[in-house]
Design a protein around this motif. Sequence first.
Motif, PDB file in Angstrom:
ATOM      1  N   VAL A   1      41.404  41.067  36.136  1.00 47.66           N
ATOM      2  CA  VAL A   1      40.548  42.089  35.201  1.00 47.66           C
ATOM      3  C   VAL A   1      39.142  41.512  34.855  1.00 47.66           C
ATOM      4  O   VAL A   1      38.391  42.449  34.481  1.00 47.66           O
ATOM      5  N   ALA A   2      38.629  40.327  35.398  1.00 47.52           N
ATOM      6  CA  ALA A   2      37.458  39.864  35.403  1.00 47.52           C
ATOM      7  C   ALA A   2      36.691  39.905  36.817  1.00 47.52           C
ATOM      8  O   ALA A   2      35.804  39.305  36.833  1.00 47.52           O
ATOM      9  N   ASN A   3      37.716  40.469  37.656  1.00 52.65           N
ATOM     10  CA  ASN A   3      37.305  39.976  39.072  1.00 52.65           C
ATOM     11  C   ASN A   3      36.814  41.246  40.093  1.00 52.65           C
ATOM     12  O   ASN A   3      36.676  42.288  39.706  1.00 52.65           O
TER      13      ASN A   3
ATOM     14  N   GLN B   1      41.975  36.063  36.455  1.00 52.66           N
ATOM     15  CA  GLN B   1      41.023  36.657  37.559  1.00 52.66           C
ATOM     16  C   GLN B   1      40.712  38.082  37.569  1.00 52.66           C
ATOM     17  O   GLN B   1      39.791  38.684  37.802  1.00 52.66           O
TER      18      GLN B   1
END
Lengths: 251, 251
Positions: free
Chosen positions: A124-126, A122
């Motif tokens: 690092v993509a978030n 989540q």
Amino acid sequence: MTVGFAKSRRKPRPKKALTRQPRRVLSKDMIVVAALELIDRAGIESFSVRNVAKKLHVFPTAIYWHVGDRNKLLGDVLALVLRDLSSAEDAATWQDWIRALFIRYREIIRKHPNVALLIGVQLVANANVDFALIETILTRLEQAGFAGAKLVAAYNVVLGGMVGFTTHEFARVPDDNTAAWRSLVRRNIAALDSRHFPRIARHLPALTNKAFILRWQNGVDVPLDDGFAMFTEALILGLEAIAHQKVRSRR
Amino acid sequence: MTVGFAKSRRKPRPKKALTRQPRRVLSKDMIVVAALELIDRAGIESFSVRNVAKKLHVFPTAIYWHVGDRNKLLGDVLALVLRDLSSAEDAATWQDWIRALFIRYREIIRKHPNVALLIGVQLVANANVDFALIETILTRLEQAGFAGAKLVAAYNVVLGGMVGFTTHEFARVPDDNTAAWRSLVRRNIAALDSRHFPRIARHLPALTNKAFILRWQNGVDVPLDDGFAMFTEALILGLEAIAHQKVRSRR
DNA sequence: ACCTGAACACCGTTCAAGT
DNA sequence: ACCTGAACACCGTTCAAGT
């Protein structure tokens, strides 16, 4: 640990005599805290909206009024855990600052190891954007000598590095049939053909349960301190070298 | 009696007159392949023992005869995906070899991005031991100048580095309400106070959807090639420097 | 506004039974 | 040996209803 229940500030309304007032047994903060406690105690597998509800003595569907859905709740848990990540002590050099950042991140995961894989998925993509942290990373990297496209690449290196090692160090081990699994790994290792794999055989005591792939416990029981330290230093030294390359090539 | 099952390809066994023979509609390999196809196509979320069974036109419980349980099946899927990881072309230097290893790993994940987070959770903690790969890593690191405890640390650095960046680059984005989420991230970015965060503001075009935390698509749609390349180089350069430190300090 | 309650379409897994 | 089939204790989520 007072998580800031700013939402339930209840202004008294003296003018209006209420016969009935909202129950307010629940709040988003309560839910998030309960979810984190559940994950910390019982692991991510036994996290469910229904279990959180049970913990709060409430119907499962009550959760949905406060949080959008299961994934958003997990996102909020994440934000709670990482709240203190950006509270950096100042450091003299950019190298010291990045090292401290990595260590701080790892300390957080150490306290909440069961959310490690969540973060991999989540954070690092978030979207729980902590602009202060991002700004500081960019500042330090400019200080290191990065600019333009190289700055963005270096930023990704720092974030990928921050989460990369630790996420896997604390990756969950299969359920908790640890005994059976441990003996499986050991049997695999014991069946090793030392003629084909002389180096593994020679370093077996140092590797067994202390190295990726060859371990049956994760960072909770067997921290990979040396690996983490070398990883951090290597990445910093590498960035240093690359930054200097840039400076040289510009002259 | 001979039950007329349409599915059972029936090899005649002339020597042995059988009244009944096993149906054999299923095999472990078929199950693992079907599971991987399902994950590749529909994502890890829609993977379930029941869906795999449905894909194979078989009752869910039939799966359990061939694979132990859900997690073991996922472990087997992982082993299938990573089968070719250790098939390394030879490289002149240990630096080249490690770079090639990282690239090879990333290419594999590129082909099966939906297993990325699985690997984060399983491989590095896990038991599908590929001794050949481990032996080669150790060989190359000895070649680099590492020995003793430092060798183990360096090994962990290499494995953590190999999976660290890529796992997060290809980490799944929330479900597939991508549209709603994209606009959320964009709104967050748009609401940015450029006085407090001047560097973010200045580099916004280069960062938006191309940097960790500030993206709404993952490596499938927006590969972080530059970040990955710099990460790899930094780690190699760093290991190089540390290895030389060791050599120096021994003299 | 905030929660109950029923309902729906899913899960993983066990166990007995068929062939 | 290999699969069917029923059963159990779970899921996330929606929707209507209560207060």
